[in-house]
Write a protein that holds these residues in place. Structure first.
Motif, PDB file in Angstrom:
ATOM      1  N   ALA A  71     -50.075 -24.400  22.800  1.00 12.64           N
ATOM      2  CA  ALA A  71     -50.770 -25.627  23.188  1.00 12.64           C
ATOM      3  C   ALA A  71     -49.787 -26.781  23.323  1.00 12.64           C
ATOM      4  O   ALA A  71     -49.858 -27.569  24.279  1.00 12.64           O
ATOM      5  N   ARG A  72     -48.855 -26.881  22.368  1.00 10.09           N
ATOM      6  CA  ARG A  72     -47.855 -27.955  22.438  1.00 10.09           C
ATOM      7  C   ARG A  72     -46.962 -27.801  23.661  1.00 10.09           C
ATOM      8  O   ARG A  72     -46.570 -28.796  24.285  1.00 10.09           O
ATOM      9  N   ALA A  73     -46.636 -26.558  24.011  1.00 11.34           N
ATOM     10  CA  ALA A  73     -45.802 -26.331  25.192  1.00 11.34           C
ATOM     11  C   ALA A  73     -46.503 -26.815  26.456  1.00 11.34           C
ATOM     12  O   ALA A  73     -45.875 -27.421  27.346  1.00 11.34           O
ATOM     13  N   LEU A  74     -47.805 -26.554  26.545  1.00 13.58           N
ATOM     14  CA  LEU A  74     -48.581 -27.058  27.683  1.00 13.58           C
ATOM     15  C   LEU A  74     -48.554 -28.579  27.731  1.00 13.58           C
ATOM     16  O   LEU A  74     -48.376 -29.188  28.793  1.00 13.58           O
ATOM     17  N   VAL A  75     -48.736 -29.192  26.567  1.00 14.17           N
ATOM     18  CA  VAL A  75     -48.747 -30.659  26.501  1.00 14.17           C
ATOM     19  C   VAL A  75     -47.381 -31.220  26.893  1.00 14.17           C
ATOM     20  O   VAL A  75     -47.286 -32.174  27.686  1.00 14.17           O
ATOM     21  N   GLU A  76     -46.326 -30.649  26.355  1.00 19.43           N
ATOM     22  CA  GLU A  76     -44.980 -31.173  26.634  1.00 19.43           C
ATOM     23  C   GLU A  76     -44.612 -31.023  28.097  1.00 19.43           C
ATOM     24  O   GLU A  76     -44.020 -31.928  28.699  1.00 19.43           O
ATOM     25  N   GLU A  77     -44.940 -29.888  28.680  1.00 23.83           N
ATOM     26  CA  GLU A  77     -44.637 -29.677  30.097  1.00 23.83           C
ATOM     27  C   GLU A  77     -45.411 -30.669  30.960  1.00 23.83           C
ATOM     28  O   GLU A  77     -44.878 -31.235  31.930  1.00 23.83           O
ATOM     29  N   THR A  78     -46.662 -30.903  30.599  1.00 20.99           N
ATOM     30  CA  THR A  78     -47.495 -31.848  31.350  1.00 20.99           C
ATOM     31  C   THR A  78     -47.013 -33.279  31.133  1.00 20.99           C
ATOM     32  O   THR A  78     -47.000 -34.094  32.067  1.00 20.99           O
ATOM     33  N   ARG A  79     -46.618 -33.591  29.924  1.00 24.52           N
ATOM     34  CA  ARG A  79     -46.086 -34.925  29.622  1.00 24.52           C
ATOM     35  C   ARG A  79     -44.877 -35.228  30.504  1.00 24.52           C
ATOM     36  O   ARG A  79     -44.740 -36.345  31.018  1.00 24.52           O
ATOM     37  N   LYS A  80     -44.010 -34.251  30.689  1.00 23.12           N
ATOM     38  CA  LYS A  80     -42.827 -34.454  31.535  1.00 23.12           C
ATOM     39  C   LYS A  80     -43.228 -34.819  32.961  1.00 23.12           C
ATOM     40  O   LYS A  80     -42.629 -35.697  33.588  1.00 23.12           O
ATOM     41  N   VAL A  81     -44.274 -34.140  33.455  1.00 23.51           N
ATOM     42  CA  VAL A  81     -44.744 -34.430  34.812  1.00 23.51           C
ATOM     43  C   VAL A  81     -45.304 -35.846  34.892  1.00 23.51           C
ATOM     44  O   VAL A  81     -45.048 -36.584  35.842  1.00 23.51           O
ATOM     45  N   VAL A  82     -46.076 -36.240  33.857  1.00 22.53           N
ATOM     46  CA  VAL A  82     -46.666 -37.585  33.836  1.00 22.53           C
ATOM     47  C   VAL A  82     -45.573 -38.650  33.786  1.00 22.53           C
ATOM     48  O   VAL A  82     -45.611 -39.645  34.516  1.00 22.53           O
ATOM     49  N   VAL A  83     -44.589 -38.447  32.920  1.00 23.88           N
ATOM     50  CA  VAL A  83     -43.489 -39.406  32.806  1.00 23.88           C
ATOM     51  C   VAL A  83     -42.723 -39.513  34.116  1.00 23.88           C
ATOM     52  O   VAL A  83     -42.390 -40.615  34.581  1.00 23.88           O
ATOM     53  N   GLN A  84     -42.482 -38.381  34.748  1.00 24.83           N
ATOM     54  CA  GLN A  84     -41.765 -38.379  36.017  1.00 24.83           C
ATOM     55  C   GLN A  84     -42.557 -39.129  37.086  1.00 24.83           C
ATOM     56  O   GLN A  84     -41.985 -39.858  37.910  1.00 24.83           O
ATOM     57  N   ALA A  85     -43.875 -38.981  37.059  1.00 25.33           N
ATOM     58  CA  ALA A  85     -44.715 -39.653  38.056  1.00 25.33           C
ATOM     59  C   ALA A  85     -44.686 -41.160  37.898  1.00 25.33           C
ATOM     60  O   ALA A  85     -44.930 -41.904  38.862  1.00 25.33           O
ATOM     61  N   GLY A  86     -44.362 -41.642  36.693  1.00 28.07           N
ATOM     62  CA  GLY A  86     -44.337 -43.085  36.450  1.00 28.07           C
ATOM     63  C   GLY A  86     -43.019 -43.743  36.788  1.00 28.07           C
ATOM     64  O   GLY A  86     -42.887 -44.972  36.697  1.00 28.07           O
TER      65      GLY A  86
END
Length: 416
Positions: free
Chosen positions: A400-415
């Protein structure tokens, strides 16, 4: 008709409640005081007493210095976005009086709103009160000195429980984090172990959410409250209506409902959205994964008292400990994270995340939810804070944490 006025235990709540009463008097609207009661008590009382609605002074799980208004319609449900916009537009168009008289308010008083709520809960058709009484549960209760400080312990005692009170003085001092999350329940976990209790129960300041601690002093997480309540309800009643919840609630609910051949329907996050879906399908039970249980037989709102009764009834059905009942469920772990919005474009964020996981089922009812047979991740803009929420569930916390971290990276990159 009259409007009910209620509040949680914040020290500035009484003064604000009196100001609200004076404003209602100025508008020639009769008021009924419930004073310090759980928000779900106000929701329960309004339709039972045929009131026009209610205003509850509470900031729910927010810090003690905050306060707010929860508007309840004549049906006992919170006003939706459209109704709230109409209310605010009318308020903006209304000329405020030069002054509101400070003389004593002439009003009716509901002397025991909580008592009526408790009595009704004890007579719910979907619980076996006698079975609970025979179990004589020992329960430690932590209401964070909030609005549930009288109602929840009183209900449990009426159900034959030995109640150990912890943080149940409604003086507006919150001795722990206001949300009933595992990291805020250290005192409760310790007390359950020290008193050799069967379980612990914790609420937020306005007592619409309920979290549990098992007999070993372990908090399984507030997600499990709804799951256990629904399991007990379906086992007891054989109900055939769909179970309604939101997109961010645990897949464990689907596993439970599948045992009974029941469909789970998911709305956008928010109590109003879950309630609207319940109404549309004639649902009998639902809620949200934040510890909110909604039972149509009582009223259409999250209710810690109803949740507590349903959980005890589930334990009484097999005379098993809380940990033993939880052990019957698949092992899933839910991880929650959040990111400040800054300059993020939610639509662009959703597009990039969807591209990252092309093999997943995509649900766009509320932000973006990506779903696989044994896991999911939900990314959405918060309804109440300037943040993007990221929730993920998988068979292990690491996954679950791996999913969150991978998604967080995408969100940060989008900003960027």
């Amino acid at each position: 008709g009259p409007v009910l006025l209620a509040r949680d235990s914040r020290p500035h709540g009484r003064e604000l409640l009196e100001a609200a009463a004076r404003a209602m008097q100025q508008a020639r609207r009769p008021v009924i005081f419930a004073d310090l009661v759980p928000t779900p008590t106000a929701q329960f009382i309004v339709p039972r007493k045929h009131l026009a609605g209610a205003i509850v002074l509470t900031a729910s799980h927010n810090p003690i210095e905050y306060n707010g208004l929860k508007f309840i319609g004549g049906d006992g449900c919170f006003l939706g976005a459209e109704q709230t916009n109409v209310l605010f537009a009318r308020a903006d168009q209304t000329e405020a009086p030069a002054s509101i008289p400070s003389r004593r308010i002439r009003s009716q008083v509901v002397l025991d709103a909580a008592g009526l709520h408790i009595l009704d809960t004890l007579h719910l058709g979907c619980i076996d009160t006698e079975a609970i009484l025979r179990c004589r549960f020992k329960v430690v209760v932590d209401t964070v000195n909030g609005a549930g400080s009288f109602a929840l312990p009183t209900l449990l005692e009426a159900l034959g429980c030995e109640v150990i009170r912890l943080h149940t003085t409604p003086d507006g001092t919150f001795p722990r984090g206001t949300e009933p999350l595992p990291e805020n329940l250290t005192d409760l976990c310790r007390a359950v172990s020290e008193h050799a209790a069967d379980l612990g129960m914790a609420t937020d300041p306005d007592a619409d959410r309920l979290a549990l601690v098992d007999e070993t002093g372990t908090p399984p997480g507030e997600e499990l409250t709804q799951v256990l309540a629904v399991d007990g309800f379906l086992r007891r009643t054989g109900g055939r209506k769909p179970v309604t919840t939101n997109l961010s609630s645990s897949m464990l609910l689907d596993h439970v409902a599948r045992r009974y051949g029941i469909e789970v329907l998911r709305s956008a996050v928010g109590e109003v959205n879950v309630v609207n879906m319940m109404r549309s399908v004639g649902g009998e039970i639902g809620g949200e994964g934040n510890g909110g249980v909604i039972l149509a037989e009582s009223h259409l709102g999250r209710d810690s008292l109803v949740g507590a009764a349903l959980v005890l009834d589930r334990l009484a059905q097999e005379k098993l400990s809380l940990s033993a009942v939880l052990a019957q469920l698949p092992q899933l772990q839910l991880v929650k994270d959040k990111i400040s919005i800054n300059d993020h474009d939610p639509d662009e964020v959703s597009r990039l995340i969807a591209e990252r996981y092309p093999q997943a089922e995509q649900i766009t009812t509320d932000g973006l939810k990506l779903q696989w047979p044994d896991r999911w991740i939900h990314v959405r803009k918060s309804n109440t804070e300037p943040i993007i929420r990221i929730h993920a569930e998988a068979p292990t916390a690491e996954e679950a944490r791996a999913l969150v971290e991978e998604t967080r990276k995408v969100v940060v990159q989008a900003g960027k």
